[in-house]
Design an enzyme around this catalytic site. Structure first.
Site, mmCIF file in Angstrom:
data_model
loop_
_atom_site.group_PDB
_atom_site.id
_atom_site.type_symbol
_atom_site.label_atom_id
_atom_site.label_comp_id
_atom_site.label_asym_id
_atom_site.label_seq_id
_atom_site.Cartn_x
_atom_site.Cartn_y
_atom_site.Cartn_z
ATOM 1 N N LYS A 90 -7.376 11.681 6.042
ATOM 2 C CA LYS A 90 -6.432 10.943 5.195
ATOM 3 C C LYS A 90 -6.099 9.634 5.879
ATOM 4 O O LYS A 90 -5.765 9.610 7.069
ATOM 5 C CB LYS A 90 -5.140 11.770 5.024
ATOM 6 C CG LYS A 90 -4.087 11.065 4.179
ATOM 7 C CD LYS A 90 -4.355 11.255 2.700
ATOM 8 C CE LYS A 90 -3.559 10.291 1.818
ATOM 9 N NZ LYS A 90 -4.296 9.026 1.538
ATOM 10 N N LYS A 126 -9.869 6.437 8.332
ATOM 11 C CA LYS A 126 -9.583 5.052 7.936
ATOM 12 C C LYS A 126 -10.879 4.415 7.490
ATOM 13 O O LYS A 126 -11.959 4.826 7.932
ATOM 14 C CB LYS A 126 -9.037 4.260 9.129
ATOM 15 C CG LYS A 126 -8.251 3.026 8.738
ATOM 16 C CD LYS A 126 -6.811 3.363 8.480
ATOM 17 C CE LYS A 126 -6.056 2.210 7.861
ATOM 18 N NZ LYS A 126 -4.604 2.528 7.835
ATOM 19 N N GLY A 165 -4.308 2.776 0.347
ATOM 20 C CA GLY A 165 -4.284 1.335 0.610
ATOM 21 C C GLY A 165 -3.981 0.997 2.056
ATOM 22 O O GLY A 165 -3.565 1.842 2.846
ATOM 23 N N ASP A 166 -4.227 -0.226 2.412
ATOM 24 C CA ASP A 166 -3.836 -0.837 3.686
ATOM 25 C C ASP A 166 -3.916 -2.350 3.425
ATOM 26 O O ASP A 166 -3.830 -2.762 2.258
ATOM 27 C CB ASP A 166 -4.768 -0.376 4.826
ATOM 28 C CG ASP A 166 -4.213 -0.707 6.213
ATOM 29 O OD1 ASP A 166 -3.330 0.017 6.688
ATOM 30 O OD2 ASP A 166 -4.639 -1.719 6.815
ATOM 31 N N THR A 209 6.350 2.956 2.943
ATOM 32 C CA THR A 209 6.137 2.539 4.328
ATOM 33 C C THR A 209 7.306 1.665 4.804
ATOM 34 O O THR A 209 7.881 1.894 5.877
ATOM 35 C CB THR A 209 4.804 1.780 4.482
ATOM 36 O OG1 THR A 209 3.784 2.528 3.836
ATOM 37 C CG2 THR A 209 4.461 1.575 5.934
HETATM 38 P P1 NDP Z 1 -0.731 -6.336 2.716
HETATM 39 O O1 NDP Z 1 -2.134 -6.737 2.519
HETATM 40 O O2 NDP Z 1 0.107 -5.987 1.548
HETATM 41 O O3 NDP Z 1 0.050 -7.460 3.537
HETATM 42 C C1 NDP Z 1 -0.391 -7.887 4.772
HETATM 43 C C2 NDP Z 1 0.516 -8.993 5.263
HETATM 44 O O4 NDP Z 1 0.232 -9.256 6.635
HETATM 45 C C3 NDP Z 1 0.317 -10.300 4.518
HETATM 46 O O5 NDP Z 1 1.505 -11.000 4.508
HETATM 47 C C4 NDP Z 1 -0.740 -10.978 5.386
HETATM 48 O O6 NDP Z 1 -0.765 -12.386 5.264
HETATM 49 C C5 NDP Z 1 -0.282 -10.578 6.768
HETATM 50 N N1 NDP Z 1 -1.425 -10.583 7.675
HETATM 51 C C6 NDP Z 1 -2.549 -9.859 7.564
HETATM 52 N N2 NDP Z 1 -3.392 -10.151 8.550
HETATM 53 C C7 NDP Z 1 -2.782 -11.082 9.285
HETATM 54 C C8 NDP Z 1 -3.155 -11.784 10.443
HETATM 55 N N3 NDP Z 1 -4.335 -11.584 11.039
HETATM 56 N N4 NDP Z 1 -2.263 -12.684 10.954
HETATM 57 C C9 NDP Z 1 -1.062 -12.889 10.346
HETATM 58 N N5 NDP Z 1 -0.671 -12.248 9.238
HETATM 59 C C10 NDP Z 1 -1.515 -11.362 8.730
HETATM 60 O O7 NDP Z 1 -0.794 -5.127 3.762
HETATM 61 P P2 NDP Z 1 0.331 -4.026 4.098
HETATM 62 O O8 NDP Z 1 1.683 -4.592 3.934
HETATM 63 O O9 NDP Z 1 -0.043 -2.799 3.378
HETATM 64 O O10 NDP Z 1 0.017 -3.764 5.651
HETATM 65 C C11 NDP Z 1 0.717 -4.433 6.696
HETATM 66 C C12 NDP Z 1 0.619 -3.606 7.964
HETATM 67 O O11 NDP Z 1 1.206 -2.322 7.752
HETATM 68 C C13 NDP Z 1 -0.796 -3.312 8.468
HETATM 69 O O12 NDP Z 1 -0.778 -3.263 9.877
HETATM 70 C C14 NDP Z 1 -1.076 -1.924 7.916
HETATM 71 O O13 NDP Z 1 -2.062 -1.253 8.676
HETATM 72 C C15 NDP Z 1 0.292 -1.295 8.097
HETATM 73 N N6 NDP Z 1 0.577 -0.107 7.286
HETATM 74 C C16 NDP Z 1 0.454 -0.124 5.934
HETATM 75 C C17 NDP Z 1 0.771 1.005 5.195
HETATM 76 C C18 NDP Z 1 0.743 1.010 3.715
HETATM 77 O O14 NDP Z 1 1.135 2.024 3.136
HETATM 78 N N7 NDP Z 1 0.342 -0.060 3.045
HETATM 79 C C19 NDP Z 1 1.177 2.247 5.845
HETATM 80 C C20 NDP Z 1 1.361 2.134 7.289
HETATM 81 C C21 NDP Z 1 1.037 0.996 7.953
HETATM 82 P P3 NDP Z 1 -1.997 -13.113 4.513
HETATM 83 O O15 NDP Z 1 -1.775 -12.825 3.071
HETATM 84 O O16 NDP Z 1 -1.870 -14.539 4.889
HETATM 85 O O17 NDP Z 1 -3.254 -12.483 5.045
HETATM 86 O O1 2IT Z 2 -1.719 3.083 8.036
HETATM 87 C C1 2IT Z 2 -1.362 3.883 7.140
HETATM 88 O O2 2IT Z 2 -0.701 4.893 7.399
HETATM 89 C C2 2IT Z 2 -1.723 3.567 5.756
HETATM 90 N N1 2IT Z 2 -2.324 2.525 5.521
HETATM 91 C C3 2IT Z 2 -1.396 4.534 4.661
HETATM 92 C C4 2IT Z 2 -2.415 5.630 4.589
HETATM 93 C C5 2IT Z 2 -2.265 6.575 3.437
HETATM 94 O O3 2IT Z 2 -3.164 7.428 3.327
HETATM 95 O O4 2IT Z 2 -1.310 6.502 2.662
#
Ligand code: NDP
Ligand code: 2IT
Length: 447
Positions: A90, A126, A165-166, A209
């Site tokens: 997952k 992942k 998603g991520d 999250t």
């Molecule tokens: P999104 O794609 O919705 O948003 C990502 C954000 O981070 C954007 O604002 C993006 O800016 C910025 N970003 C991405 N890469 C970079 C970079 N190299 N340098 C600076 N800014 C950057 O992703 P999420 O919000 O879903 O994910 C954000 C973080 O949270 C990640 O680390 C992800 O692994 C983690 N996460 C997500 C979960 C989820 O349920 N979605 C669960 C747990 C963790 P720009 O648009 O300019 O690229």
């Molecule tokens: O990093 C993470 O935990 C996620 N991107 C969410 C993974 C999930 O299966 O909901």
């Protein structure tokens, strides 16, 4: 102890020479878990950690698609099936040009521990692609997702591997991926999470999250008889996690003053309120614009190009963008400005030196695998609802999410409380996650 950790890391480095992010994630776990293994006979001498750092399976595949100008484009797709000891694989899918084996193996490895912490029966995985969604039309995104799924579908399933998603993968992409899976398998099933509400999704999954990251900060503050009320909060990112971290922090009485994207950050000293956040959500989720546009709408705020928000004075910081976005110099700035709570929404956003600085300063520091586990936990709740063929209310899901986050916090204290009373959440999260997965691996034999 140091020599044992070094010997282990030397072996892992030899096998994974060109994977710096993966080695970084493994080293942090090795530093905290190897001492525990040495002191607990049932785990000693069984090479459990060595087994955990080797993915059960790595899939790598061609993703050809046709762009709007008729050009054939080739991307690389991946799925890392890391560990299935406690449940099916997952974890999310990331679409970003920086995606490679190292990034996805670090994320899959972290996911194994994170998922174990949720108490739900989910293994770790992942995946993703080095595809850049920026500037692509809806049609291009759809064709890419369809091509990606036309290979991935044969490797996943609701009891085998359940992606979500991520970065770069949200509701729109999950929809296109789900549609293609359903067509190829002729089966409507909970094979992905983060689905839309009318086709098997869960309430609160989009928020989970970010909300969970704030709930975790709240639990940490409670240990010092404090709350979020009146706290100044800096948030990085402006995507899914950042938006809902901002929303919940605001609802709990904090003042969020920053958001960012890869172009720079905005500083709004008056605080981001509900209507400003609604503007950001529309800007990012519908228009797919840049955070710099915030200051055109709200001229009292400032846009600082090419920088991260860690120089802004705050009580609480929530990195919610990406890995290694907080370095030692950022950590020093945060500490010098009085920041005493870090709750990571992103995965591994702090570099090892920054983590060590937070620990040395004995502030409340939560690593992502504990504080951002609310997302995947709620994915687990989406799977439960799919299996039961029912839909829980918003309140019910949120209540379960809060309970899970409080439980993760409790478990971090159980395994991370030091002799002087300081809670090392890194040690706590790593050992708590390890114990659950290791016990299952021991019971299931050498497989
Ligand atoms: P999104 O794609 O919705 O948003 C990502 C954000 O981070 C954007 O604002 C993006 O800016 C910025 N970003 C991405 N890469 C970079 C970079 N190299 N340098 C600076 N800014 C950057 O992703 P999420 O919000 O879903 O994910 C954000 C973080 O949270 C990640 O680390 C992800 O692994 C983690 N996460 C997500 C979960 C989820 O349920 N979605 C669960 C747990 C963790 P720009 O648009 O300019 O690229
Ligand atoms: O990093 C993470 O935990 C996620 N991107 C969410 C993974 C999930 O299966 O909901």
């Amino acid at each position: 102890m140091k020599s044992k950790i070094k010997a282990f890391m030397d072996l892992v480095k030899q096998r994974n020479q060109f994977e710096p992010e993966f080695l970084q994630a493994v080293e942090e776990v090795a530093e905290t878990v190897i001492p525990y293994i040495v002191n607990n006979e049932i785990y000693y001498g069984k090479n459990i950690l060595l087994r955990m750092v080797e993915p059960e399976r790595v899939l790598m595949f061609r993703v050809p698609w046709i762009d709007d100008s008729g050009e054939i484009v080739v991307n690389r797709g991946f799925r890392i099936e890391m560990n299935s000891a406690i449940g099916p694989y997952k974890g999310g899918l990331r679409f970003h040009p920086t995606v490679n084996l190292s990034i996805l193996k670090f994320l899959a490895f972290e996911q194994v521990f994170k998922n174990a912490l949720t108490t739900l029966p989910m293994g770790g995985g992942k995946g993703g692609a080095d595809f850049d969604p920026k500037g692509k039309s809806d049609g291009e995104i759809m064709r890419f997702c369809q091509s990606f799924m036309s290979e991935l579908f044969r490797h996943i399933g609701p009891n085998t591997d359940i992606p979500a998603g991520d970065i770069g993968v949200g509701g729109r992409e999950i929809g296109y991926l789900f549609g293609m899976y359903k067509k190829l398998r002729n089966e409507f099933t909970g094979v992905l999470t983060g689905k839309g509400m009318s086709w098997g999704g869960s309430l609160i999954r989009p928020e989970a999250t970010g909300y969970g990251t704030v709930y975790f900060a709240q639990s940490m503050l409670e240990t010092r008889n404090d709350t979020l009320k009146g706290k100044v909060v800096t948030v990085s990112g402006s995507g899914n996690v950042a938006q809902y971290a901002c929303e919940k922090a605001m609802q709990l009485g904090a003042k969020v003053v920053t958001l960012s994207d890869s172009g720079g950050y905005i500083y709004d000293k008056d605080g981001i309120d509900e209507s400003k956040l609604a503007f950001v959500m529309k800007l990012k989720n519908n228009k797919r614009g840049r955070i710099s546009e915030y200051v055109e709408k709200y001229p009292n705020a400032k846009y600082i190009a090419g920088e991260r928000p860690w120089g802004v004075k705050c009580d609480v910081a929530m990195p919610c963008a990406t890995q290694n976005e907080v370095n030692l110099s950022d950590a020093k700035k945060l500490l010098a400005n009085g920041c005493f709570v870090i709750s990571e929404g992103a995965n591994m956003p702090s570099e090892p030196d920054a983590v060590h600085a937070f620990q040395a300063a004995k502030i409340l520091y939560a690593p992502g695998k504990a504080s951002n586990a609310g997302g995947v936990a709620t994915s687990g709740l989406e799977m439960s609802q799919n299996s039961l063929r029912i839909v829980w209310t918003r309140e019910e899901v949120d209540e379960r999410l809060q309970r899970i986050m409080a439980n993760i916090h409790k478990n971090c204290i159980k395994y991370g409380k030091q002799d002087d009373g300081y809670v090392d959440y890194v040690t706590g999260a790593n050992i708590a996650g390890f114990v659950k997965v290791a016990d299952a691996m021991l019971a299931q034999g050498v497989v």
